[in-house]
Each structure stands twice: as structure tokens, then as C-alpha cells.
Write a protein that holds these residues in place. Structure first.
Motif, PDB file in Angstrom:
ATOM      1  N   THR A  79      -1.044  14.890 -11.103  1.00  0.00           N
ATOM      2  CA  THR A  79      -2.391  14.500 -10.425  1.00  0.00           C
ATOM      3  C   THR A  79      -3.047  13.762 -11.711  1.00  0.00           C
ATOM      4  O   THR A  79      -4.246  12.644 -11.516  1.00  0.00           O
ATOM      5  N   LYS A  80      -3.317  14.818 -12.934  1.00  0.00           N
ATOM      6  CA  LYS A  80      -4.664  14.054 -13.753  1.00  0.00           C
ATOM      7  C   LYS A  80      -4.009  12.690 -14.658  1.00  0.00           C
ATOM      8  O   LYS A  80      -4.358  11.705 -14.077  1.00  0.00           O
ATOM      9  N   LEU A  81      -3.184  11.864 -14.125  1.00  0.00           N
ATOM     10  CA  LEU A  81      -1.926  11.626 -14.863  1.00  0.00           C
ATOM     11  C   LEU A  81      -2.302   9.714 -13.877  1.00  0.00           C
ATOM     12  O   LEU A  81      -2.375   8.662 -13.926  1.00  0.00           O
ATOM     13  N   LEU A  82      -1.785  10.347 -12.685  1.00  0.00           N
ATOM     14  CA  LEU A  82      -2.463   9.717 -11.447  1.00  0.00           C
ATOM     15  C   LEU A  82      -4.468   8.976 -11.530  1.00  0.00           C
ATOM     16  O   LEU A  82      -4.539   7.476 -11.301  1.00  0.00           O
ATOM     17  N   THR A  83      -4.627   9.980 -11.892  1.00  0.00           N
ATOM     18  CA  THR A  83      -7.220   9.668 -11.916  1.00  0.00           C
ATOM     19  C   THR A  83      -6.349   8.361 -12.773  1.00  0.00           C
ATOM     20  O   THR A  83      -7.699   8.293 -12.929  1.00  0.00           O
ATOM     21  N   SER A  84      -6.073   8.983 -13.756  1.00  0.00           N
ATOM     22  CA  SER A  84      -5.972   8.191 -15.638  1.00  0.00           C
ATOM     23  C   SER A  84      -5.820   7.033 -15.396  1.00  0.00           C
ATOM     24  O   SER A  84      -6.123   5.670 -15.308  1.00  0.00           O
ATOM     25  N   LEU A  85      -4.374   6.906 -14.085  1.00  0.00           N
ATOM     26  CA  LEU A  85      -3.396   5.172 -14.168  1.00  0.00           C
ATOM     27  C   LEU A  85      -5.047   4.507 -12.928  1.00  0.00           C
ATOM     28  O   LEU A  85      -5.465   3.459 -13.470  1.00  0.00           O
ATOM     29  N   ARG A  86      -5.488   5.228 -12.249  1.00  0.00           N
ATOM     30  CA  ARG A  86      -6.543   4.623 -10.992  1.00  0.00           C
ATOM     31  C   ARG A  86      -7.761   4.351 -12.183  1.00  0.00           C
ATOM     32  O   ARG A  86      -8.450   3.202 -11.653  1.00  0.00           O
ATOM     33  N   ASN A  87      -8.238   5.019 -12.584  1.00  0.00           N
ATOM     34  CA  ASN A  87      -9.133   4.679 -13.531  1.00  0.00           C
ATOM     35  C   ASN A  87      -9.479   3.175 -14.392  1.00  0.00           C
ATOM     36  O   ASN A  87     -10.156   2.846 -14.617  1.00  0.00           O
ATOM     37  N   THR A  88      -7.689   3.618 -15.190  1.00  0.00           N
ATOM     38  CA  THR A  88      -7.277   2.218 -16.292  1.00  0.00           C
ATOM     39  C   THR A  88      -7.686   1.176 -15.117  1.00  0.00           C
ATOM     40  O   THR A  88      -8.195   0.290 -15.623  1.00  0.00           O
ATOM     41  N   ALA A  89      -6.838   1.219 -14.127  1.00  0.00           N
ATOM     42  CA  ALA A  89      -6.394  -0.337 -13.591  1.00  0.00           C
ATOM     43  C   ALA A  89      -8.056  -0.754 -12.430  1.00  0.00           C
ATOM     44  O   ALA A  89      -7.886  -1.731 -12.647  1.00  0.00           O
ATOM     45  N   GLN A  90      -8.957  -0.288 -12.100  1.00  0.00           N
ATOM     46  CA  GLN A  90      -9.945  -1.077 -12.211  1.00  0.00           C
ATOM     47  C   GLN A  90     -10.622  -1.442 -13.438  1.00  0.00           C
ATOM     48  O   GLN A  90     -11.560  -2.826 -12.672  1.00  0.00           O
ATOM     49  N   THR A  91     -10.015  -1.312 -14.124  1.00  0.00           N
ATOM     50  CA  THR A  91     -10.700  -2.598 -15.327  1.00  0.00           C
ATOM     51  C   THR A  91      -9.921  -4.152 -15.434  1.00  0.00           C
ATOM     52  O   THR A  91      -9.662  -4.754 -16.323  1.00  0.00           O
ATOM     53  N   PHE A  92      -8.799  -3.941 -14.442  1.00  0.00           N
ATOM     54  CA  PHE A  92      -7.948  -4.815 -14.478  1.00  0.00           C
ATOM     55  C   PHE A  92      -8.008  -6.379 -13.802  1.00  0.00           C
ATOM     56  O   PHE A  92      -9.571  -6.029 -13.015  1.00  0.00           O
ATOM     57  N   PRO A  93      -7.467  -7.479 -13.489  1.00  0.00           N
ATOM     58  CA  PRO A  93      -8.081  -8.290 -13.406  1.00  0.00           C
ATOM     59  C   PRO A  93      -8.235  -8.495 -11.843  1.00  0.00           C
ATOM     60  O   PRO A  93      -7.396  -7.455 -11.235  1.00  0.00           O
ATOM     61  N   GLU A  94      -8.486  -9.105 -10.617  1.00  0.00           N
ATOM     62  CA  GLU A  94      -8.753  -8.939  -9.366  1.00  0.00           C
ATOM     63  C   GLU A  94      -7.168  -8.361  -8.659  1.00  0.00           C
ATOM     64  O   GLU A  94      -7.614  -7.610  -8.405  1.00  0.00           O
ATOM     65  N   GLU A  95      -6.940  -9.663  -8.847  1.00  0.00           N
ATOM     66  CA  GLU A  95      -5.798  -9.815  -8.368  1.00  0.00           C
ATOM     67  C   GLU A  95      -4.323  -8.469  -8.855  1.00  0.00           C
ATOM     68  O   GLU A  95      -4.190  -8.061  -8.155  1.00  0.00           O
ATOM     69  N   GLN A  96      -4.458  -7.784  -9.653  1.00  0.00           N
ATOM     70  CA  GLN A  96      -3.535  -6.866 -10.269  1.00  0.00           C
ATOM     71  C   GLN A  96      -4.174  -5.721 -10.313  1.00  0.00           C
ATOM     72  O   GLN A  96      -3.541  -4.665 -10.356  1.00  0.00           O
ATOM     73  N   ARG A  97      -5.415  -5.476 -10.088  1.00  0.00           N
ATOM     74  CA  ARG A  97      -5.688  -4.274  -9.408  1.00  0.00           C
ATOM     75  C   ARG A  97      -5.915  -4.417  -8.318  1.00  0.00           C
ATOM     76  O   ARG A  97      -5.773  -2.883  -7.868  1.00  0.00           O
ATOM     77  N   GLU A  98      -5.861  -4.887  -7.695  1.00  0.00           N
ATOM     78  CA  GLU A  98      -5.979  -4.470  -5.804  1.00  0.00           C
ATOM     79  C   GLU A  98      -4.484  -3.936  -5.814  1.00  0.00           C
ATOM     80  O   GLU A  98      -4.177  -2.744  -5.558  1.00  0.00           O
ATOM     81  N   GLU A  99      -3.077  -4.992  -6.268  1.00  0.00           N
ATOM     82  CA  GLU A  99      -1.882  -4.547  -6.599  1.00  0.00           C
ATOM     83  C   GLU A  99      -2.010  -3.315  -6.922  1.00  0.00           C
ATOM     84  O   GLU A  99      -0.612  -1.990  -6.361  1.00  0.00           O
ATOM     85  N   ALA A 100      -1.897  -2.451  -8.431  1.00  0.00           N
ATOM     86  CA  ALA A 100      -2.268  -1.184  -9.025  1.00  0.00           C
ATOM     87  C   ALA A 100      -2.860  -0.133  -8.167  1.00  0.00           C
ATOM     88  O   ALA A 100      -1.778   0.777  -7.892  1.00  0.00           O
ATOM     89  N   LEU A 101      -3.759  -0.279  -7.195  1.00  0.00           N
ATOM     90  CA  LEU A 101      -4.217   0.379  -6.724  1.00  0.00           C
ATOM     91  C   LEU A 101      -3.489   0.803  -5.369  1.00  0.00           C
ATOM     92  O   LEU A 101      -3.547   1.402  -4.549  1.00  0.00           O
ATOM     93  N   GLU A 102      -2.442  -0.414  -4.802  1.00  0.00           N
ATOM     94  CA  GLU A 102      -2.064  -0.350  -3.497  1.00  0.00           C
ATOM     95  C   GLU A 102      -0.850   0.567  -4.414  1.00  0.00           C
ATOM     96  O   GLU A 102      -0.250   1.577  -3.173  1.00  0.00           O
ATOM     97  N   HIS A 103      -0.191   0.258  -5.035  1.00  0.00           N
ATOM     98  CA  HIS A 103       0.969   1.079  -5.724  1.00  0.00           C
ATOM     99  C   HIS A 103       0.486   2.665  -6.077  1.00  0.00           C
ATOM    100  O   HIS A 103       1.649   3.652  -5.528  1.00  0.00           O
ATOM    101  N   LEU A 104      -0.482   2.421  -6.695  1.00  0.00           N
ATOM    102  CA  LEU A 104      -0.705   4.273  -7.250  1.00  0.00           C
ATOM    103  C   LEU A 104      -1.113   4.959  -5.485  1.00  0.00           C
ATOM    104  O   LEU A 104      -0.910   6.039  -5.384  1.00  0.00           O
ATOM    105  N   GLY A 105      -1.469   4.641  -4.612  1.00  0.00           N
ATOM    106  CA  GLY A 105      -1.735   4.713  -3.539  1.00  0.00           C
ATOM    107  C   GLY A 105      -0.552   4.617  -2.853  1.00  0.00           C
ATOM    108  O   GLY A 105      -0.506   6.397  -2.260  1.00  0.00           O
TER     109      GLY A 105
END
Length: 570
Positions: free
Chosen positions: A479-505
Motif C-alpha cells: 500500500t505504501k509503495l502504491l501511494t508513492s508510485l501514484r504521487n510520482t506518476a502525477q509528475t509524468f507528462p499527461e499521456e504517461q500520467r493517465e496510463e500510469a494511474l490507470e495501471h496503478l488502479g
């Protein structure tokens, strides 16, 4: 309120005297509630705006009488003659019209909630926009009646004769049509969710109607069965209607953006269970996408939500295209190469000549619809298929012109698989999982993701019990690692951010519902996250966290860093 004895005596002197008195005293309030008028002749009597609550008109002749705007709550019209009577806007709640003759009566906008019309004669009556919720019309004769836009939910029409009746736009939710006769009825836009249709008698129906000013009547069209010489076999009409109950048609008049639709449909499926694309039809520039929905579903809500999600995705597409146009040419090219969803682009071909893969049914249907519209790159982006497989399918579909389906029970997976003969060279198995997986006999010890920046997942049979134990024992750390990944993904370019958040989901869902989500789904999502990390600069910690989650889950991931990376968003 007690009835006026003076008014009662005046009415009993005769209709001619009563109507003259009413004409001379238009503003006088009339109250005849609870009065017994049974077995007398009141033909043509004027009862407009009269209070007649609980009055008794048993076997009374009231043909051509005027009850417009009258209050008739609980009034007894048992066996009364009400032929051609006027009841416009009258309140007939809980009234007794059993065996009454209402042929040709004007019952527009009447309130007949919980009224009894058992065995009533309503031939050619105009009942449009009336409220008959919970009314009892069992055995009633409604031939040629107008029930346009009526509220008929929970009403009982068992053994009623509804032949040649206009039922268009009426609501019959949870109504009872058992053994009713619907031959020749027009049922355009009716709503009959959860309606009882057992033993319905119906030789043919009409799907459309149109008012003719010249003929002063409704003209019915679009007959079913279409052949005028054919009639429904017993039970065929009920089967047809029950199938139609589970259908929602999404109409796109000015064409469709397939990528926006596919993304919105995936989101819609996450909110409504058991949705699937049944068919895609094209007429000129318009598209009709037919969705199969579960029995009893709120079709209007699904249709409205589907259109809302589609419009939202269109707006996001437009914003993204503006961003792309402002980007550097090289970054645009890299974006185009990497924008396909990584968990969808799996190496599918065991051999180039005979691909045998698992394919999501909705992807195949969109592929069929798009094969004459877009280029291979567009189709690959929308469906998530590799470009090689898209080209193969387009070539095969062009030769065959159709796809043949058959259902096969799989004892191994305890489910139904839908097999589809695509070409003479290969077979496509349409299954439920979202992932595209190669056949086991054609896979080596690892499954390689088809993209330059993606690592690999070591596949194998896996052990569900160990997987569950790994989740339970490492849930806090994951859970802690997923939270960290979600925070980091927010800094990605828009398309990569959306894809990363979707896969994290997807990973989070798999952790929460490990009893329902198969381990390979989580594996693919983690591999896709590694792929995205390889596209964005300064993501070492992100990659390490993904690998650590895989380690905690017992999933071995091989990470191959990419030389092509996009800068994080500012």
C-alpha cells in the motif's frame, strides 16, 4: 362534504332540467358525493367539475355524459353505460368500472390509479396520457384504443384484448400482460422492463406510427414480422421483446471518434456490470452501437451516461491534440510510437502464418467496424492490438467479409468461450479477459511485451494460494509503495500520467479483489508501469518501487531501461 339534497332532487327531475340549470349557474359548486343514482337514465348529463366521490352509478345509462374535470374518487360505475362519455382530466382513482361500457369514451389525462376496469369495454377509447398505475384491466376489451404515453406500470392486463391498440411511448414497467392479445398493436418506444409476458397472443405488431392530418388517424408502419404473409409463431413475439429489453442503442449521427468511444466504453463497463457490444452498424456517416445490458437495467441511465462519458473523452482528446501540436516534432513522434496501452500490446503471434490468440470481443467488433475507415496505426491505438496483428486481421476480414461465432464450454476454465473462425489460416478465441494472451503451447518461459521500452514477465502456471498469502503478509508495504508510485506518476507528462494511474488502479483493484482478479492481470499492469517508467526521465525510484511490489507479490519482473525518455511535466 355532504351532497346538496336540492341538487340531488334537481338531477332526478331529468337531464334536460339539470343541464339547463347547470348552464344558467356555471359558477355554482356542485357536490353529489355519496349519492345513489343506480339504474336510471342520465344520458348526456353535464357533470363537469362535479364532486361525485363515492357516488353509485351501478347500471346507470351515462352515455355521452360529460365528467370532464370531475372528482370521482371511489365512485361505483359497475355495469354502467358510459359509451362516448367525456372524462378528460377527471379524477377516477380507486373507482369501480368493472364491466362498464366505455367504448369510444374520452379518457385523456384521466387519473385511474388503482381503479378496477375488469372486463370493461374500452374499444376505440382515447386513453392517451392517462395514469393507470396499479389499475386492474384484466379481461378488458381495448381493441383500437389509444394508450399513447400512458402510465401503465404495475397495471394488470392479463387476458385483456389489446389488438390494434396504440401503446407507443407508454410505460408498462412491472405490468402483467399474461395471456393478453397484442396482435396489431403499435409498440414504438414503449418501456416494459420486468413486465410479465407469459403466453402473450400476438400474430404481428407495428414498430412505428405517424399521425395523418388528411385521414385524421394514426398510420402504423414497420410491421414485424416484415413479411405481410407471415405471423409470429407461438412464443416468438415474447422472445423478440425479451431480447429487445436487454438492448441499448447508442446513435452517433455525425460519425464517431473510435478512441474516445472505446475509452468511454471501458469506463462505462466499470460502472455497470455485464455490458457488452452486441453489434456496430453504419448508415451513411452515422453509427449505431448496440449494447447488450443485463435484464432490469435502467437503459435510459446507461444511454445518458454513455453519451456523457463519450463527450468527456472527446474533450480530453481535443485538449491532448492541442498539446501535441505545441510539442516538438521529435517528441510528437515518440509520443505516437509509445501512446498505445502497454498492457494491451502483447506479443501474440506464435508464427506469422497461423496466429492463434485470445481476443476481447469488443476489440474484434471495433476492428470490424473500423477496417474500412482508419489506417492500421489508428486501429492499433484504439483496440490495443499490435500493428502486425491488426494488418493480419484486416487482410483476413477483407477476404472473408464476415466472422462466424460459436459457443463452446471450457471444462478447464469452467466458463463459456466464444470461438470465431477468422480465416482459413487461424482461429481467434474470443474470451472475457481484458488481456491478450498467447496460447500456452506457443509460449516460452517468459512472455515478452511488444514495445521497445518494455521488460518481460516470467509467466508460468503460478500458485493462487501463494499469491494470496503474499498479499496478506505484505499488504501494508504494498500500500505504501502504491501511494508513492501514484504521487510520482502525477509528475509524468499527461499521456504517461493517465496510463500510469490507470495501471496503478488495476494493481490496486487486484490487491483488493484478489479472489476475483487473476494474478496475470496484475503482472501485466506492473510490466506496463515499468514500460512507462522507461519512457520518462528520472524515474529510477518509480521503477524500483514497481519491482519491489512484484517481489512482495512473488512476481518476477525483468526491467530493460529505455534510451528514449520523455521529460517529466513541469
Amino acid at each position: 362534504m355532504v351532497a346538496s339534497q336540492e341538487q340531488v332532487e334537481l338531477l332526478k327531475r331529468g337531464v334536460e332540467v339539470w343541464n339547463w340549470w347547470r348552464k344558467e349557474r356555471r359558477n355554482v359548486e356542485i357536490d353529489l358525493s355519496g349519492t345513489d343514482f343506480s339504474d336510471i337514465d342520465l344520458t348526456g348529463a353535464d357533470f363537469t367539475r362535479t364532486k361525485l366521490q363515492g357516488a353509485d352509478f351501478t347500471r346507470t345509462n351515462l352515455s355521452f355524459a360529460n365528467f370532464s374535470d370531475a372528482v370521482l374518487i371511489g365512485t361505483n360505475f359497475f355495469y354502467a353505460n358510459l359509451r362516448d362519455a367525456n372524462f378528460i382530466r377527471a379524477d377516477l382513482r380507486e373507482s369501480n368500472l368493472t364491466r362498464a361500457n366505455l367504448s369510444g369514451a374520452d379518457l385523456r389525462q384521466v387519473d385511474l390509479r388503482e381503479a378496477s376496469l375488469t372486463g370493461a369495454d374500452l374499444r376505440s377509447a382515447d386513453i392517451s396520457r392517462a395514469d393507470l398505475v396499479y389499475a386492474n384491466l384484466s379481461g378488458a376489451d381495448l381493441r383500437d384504443a389509444d394508450l399513447w404515453r400512458c402510465k401503465l406500470s404495475h397495471a394488470d392486463f392479463s387476458f385483456a384484448n389489446l389488438s390494434n391498440t396504440l401503446l407507443s411511448a407508454s410505460e408498462l414497467i412491472e405490468s402483467n400482460l399474461t395471456s393478453a392479445n397484442l396482435t396489431g398493436a403499435c409498440i414504438q418506444d414503449w418501456n416494459i422492463n420486468r413486465t410479465q409476458l407469459d403466453n402473450v397472443i400476438c400474430e404481428y405488431v407495428y414498430w412505428k406510427y405517424e399521425w395523418s392530418n388528411q385521414e385524421r388517424r394514426y398510420l402504423l408502419s414497420d410491421r414485424r414480422p416484415s413479411d405481410p404473409n407471415r405471423i409470429f409463431a407461438p412464443g416468438e413475439f415474447t422472445t423478440l421483446i425479451r431480447q429487445a429489453l436487454e438492448i441499448v442503442d447508442l446513435i452517433f449521427v455525425d460519425g464517431i471518434d473510435w478512441q474516445a468511444f472505446f475509452q468511454s466504453f471501458q469506463e462505462l463497463r466499470s460502472q455497470y456490470d455485464d455490458l457488452s457490444i452486441q453489434a456496430i452498424k453504419k448508415s451513411g456517416s452515422a453509427f449505431v452501437i448496440r449494447l447488450e445490458v443485463p435484464p432490469g437495467a435502467d437503459k435510459a441511465a446507461i444511454e445518458g451516461h454513455a453519451k456523457e462519458l463519450y463527450e468527456m473523452r472527446l474533450q480530453l482528446q481535443e485538449q491532448r491534440y492541442r498539446t501535441e501540436l505545441n510539442a516538438k516534432e521529435r517528441e510528437i513522434e515518440i509520443y505516437k510510437q509509445q501512446s498505445v496501452r502497454m498492457d494491451k500490446i502483447v506479443e501474440l503471434l506464435a508464427t506469422r502464418e497461423e496466429p492463434k490468440v485470445s481476443l476481447h470481443a469488443n476489440q474484434l467488433k471495433i476492428l470490424q467496424a473500423m477496417k474500412d475507415e482508419g489506417n492500421s496505426h489508428d486501429i492499433a491505438r484504439v483496440t490495443g492490438l499490435s500493428i502486425d496483428l491488426v494488418n493480419y486481421y484486416i487482410e483476413g476480414l477483407g477476404k472473408e467479409g464476415y466472422v462466424r461465432f460459436s459457443a463452446v464450454f471450457s471444462a478447464e476454465s469452467d466458463s463459456i468461450q466464444y470461438l470465431c473462425d477468422l480465416t482459413s489460416q487461424g482461429t481467434v478465441a474470443i474470451t472475457n479477459p481484458d488481456l491478450l494472451l498467447p496460447p500456452k503451447q506457443a509460449v516460452a518461459s517468459q512472455t515478452t511485451i511488444h514495445a521497445q521500452t518494455v521488460g518481460a514477465i516470467h509467466s508460468g502456471s503460478g500458485n493462487i494460494t501463494n499469491f494470496t498469502q503474499n498479499i496478506n503478509s505484505n499488504i501494508d508495504g504494498i500500500t505504501k509503495l502504491l501511494t508513492s508510485l501514484r504521487n510520482t506518476a502525477q509528475t509524468f507528462p499527461e499521456e504517461q500520467r493517465e496510463e500510469a494511474l490507470e495501471h496503478l488502479g488495476d494493481v490496486e483493484e487486484g490487491i483488493r479483489q484478489f479472489d476475483k482478479v487473476k494474478p496475470h492481470r496484475i503482472k501485466a499492469a506492473l510490466a506496463a508501469l515499468l514500460a512507462i517508467a522507461g519512457m520518462v526521465a528520472a524515474t529510477t525510484d518509480f521503477s524500483n518501487n514497481v519491482l519491489e511490489i512484484g517481489d512482495k507479490l512473488g512476481i518476477e519482473l525483468v526491467h530493460t531501461p529505455s534510451n528514449q525518455q520523455l521529460p517529466p511535466s513541469k
